[in-house]
Design a protein around this motif. Structure first.
Motif, PDB file in Angstrom:
ATOM      1  N   ALA A 166       0.840  -1.210   0.000  1.00 26.33           N
ATOM      2  CA  ALA A 166       0.000   0.000   0.000  1.00 26.33           C
ATOM      3  C   ALA A 166       0.867   1.249   0.000  1.00 26.33           C
ATOM      4  N   ARG A 167       1.942   1.233   0.757  1.00 23.56           N
ATOM      5  CA  ARG A 167       2.838   2.392   0.820  1.00 23.56           C
ATOM      6  C   ARG A 167       3.560   2.623  -0.503  1.00 23.56           C
ATOM      7  N   GLU A 181       2.243   1.879  -3.455  1.00 25.13           N
ATOM      8  CA  GLU A 181       1.245   2.259  -4.448  1.00 25.13           C
ATOM      9  C   GLU A 181       0.600   3.619  -4.186  1.00 25.13           C
ATOM     10  N   ASP A 182       0.572   4.035  -2.937  1.00 25.61           N
ATOM     11  CA  ASP A 182      -0.141   5.267  -2.596  1.00 25.61           C
ATOM     12  C   ASP A 182       0.592   6.006  -1.482  1.00 25.61           C
ATOM     13  N   ALA A 223      -0.291   8.327   0.356  1.00 25.79           N
ATOM     14  CA  ALA A 223      -1.155   8.601   1.513  1.00 25.79           C
ATOM     15  C   ALA A 223      -1.122   7.450   2.523  1.00 25.79           C
ATOM     16  N   ALA A 224      -0.858   6.234   2.048  1.00 26.57           N
ATOM     17  CA  ALA A 224      -0.808   5.079   2.948  1.00 26.57           C
ATOM     18  C   ALA A 224       0.400   5.138   3.880  1.00 26.57           C
ATOM     19  N   CYS A 283      -5.253  -2.886  -0.718  1.00 26.97           N
ATOM     20  CA  CYS A 283      -6.418  -2.117  -1.158  1.00 26.97           C
ATOM     21  C   CYS A 283      -7.208  -1.590   0.047  1.00 26.97           C
ATOM     22  N   ARG A 340      -5.193   1.151   1.812  1.00 33.70           N
ATOM     23  CA  ARG A 340      -5.278   2.428   1.078  1.00 33.70           C
ATOM     24  C   ARG A 340      -6.625   3.084   1.348  1.00 33.70           C
ATOM     25  N   ALA A 387      -7.375   6.731   3.214  1.00 36.26           N
ATOM     26  CA  ALA A 387      -8.192   7.775   2.583  1.00 36.26           C
ATOM     27  C   ALA A 387      -9.404   8.149   3.433  1.00 36.26           C
TER      28      ALA A 387
END
Length: 197
Positions: free
Chosen positions: A24-25, A27-28, A30-31, A155, A158, A162
């Motif tokens: 997750a970190r 890919e995004d 924000a994670a 997923c 993330r 959010a």
């Protein structure tokens, strides 16, 4: 997010979570703000043996993890639950495993992420009592840690990064009243009444 005792049969589930966090970190961005605080990971109050941090280091996410290994008293555990931003419930490779803090976690009115074997009673209880995004339930089969499982965990993480909010409209404990402490105590008392009569 936080979690309690980590038994040996739960190590693979924890590894799945940490692999999902690492992904997750990646890919995004924000994670990267997600933090996991593990309290009472030992079943002994005087323990200072870390069970989570070594695995977090192995998966490259130790900067996002803290651990207080000593077992917490019940009231302290409830306090931690109600002070948390979110609650993490992790299962084990044992199909029958049920989280002892399931109802306190629901009553704490915090967003919840549960990762359990598909046969655990936790899965059916949570799915009956609540829905996403307040309560996220993810399952695995007899072998946690598949590539698809890691992607699913990433997923959900993330999604939590959010939107980590609690909405009471997503939770209806009356749907699981048949397995509540009150109802189970009533059933047990009825058995004692029949035996004593």
């Amino acid at each position: 997010m936080l979690r309690g005792t980590l038994l040996p049969a739960g190590r693979d589930t924890l590894a799945l979570l940490l692999q999902g966090l690492a992904r997750a970190r990646q890919e995004d961005p924000a994670a990267a703000r997600l933090r996991f605080h593990f309290f009472g990971t030992s079943n002994q109050s005087s323990s200072n043996t870390y069970r989570v941090l070594p695995l977090a280091m192995e998966h490259g996410v130790a900067d996002a993890v803290t651990e207080v290994p000593g077992r917490l008293d019940y009231v302290d555990a409830l306090s931690v639950l109600t002070c948390a931003s979110g609650i993490l419930l992790l299962g084990s490779s044992e199909r029958h495993y049920t989280a002892s803090k399931l109802y306190p976690a629901l009553l704490a009115q915090r967003p919840l992420f549960a990762l359990f074997h598909e046969a655990s009673s936790v899965v059916s209880i949570l799915r009956a009592a609540a829905s996403a995004p307040t309560v996220r339930v993810l399952t695995y089969g007899d072998t946690p840690g598949s590539a698809a499982g890691v992607a699913d965990v990433a997923c959900h993480l993330r999604g939590l990064a959010a939107n980590c909010t609690y909405d009471s409209a997503d939770v209806a404990l009356d749907r699981v009243a048949d397995v509540s402490a009150r109802n189970l105590a009533r059933q047990l008392a009825a058995v004692f009444d029949r035996v004593a009569a």
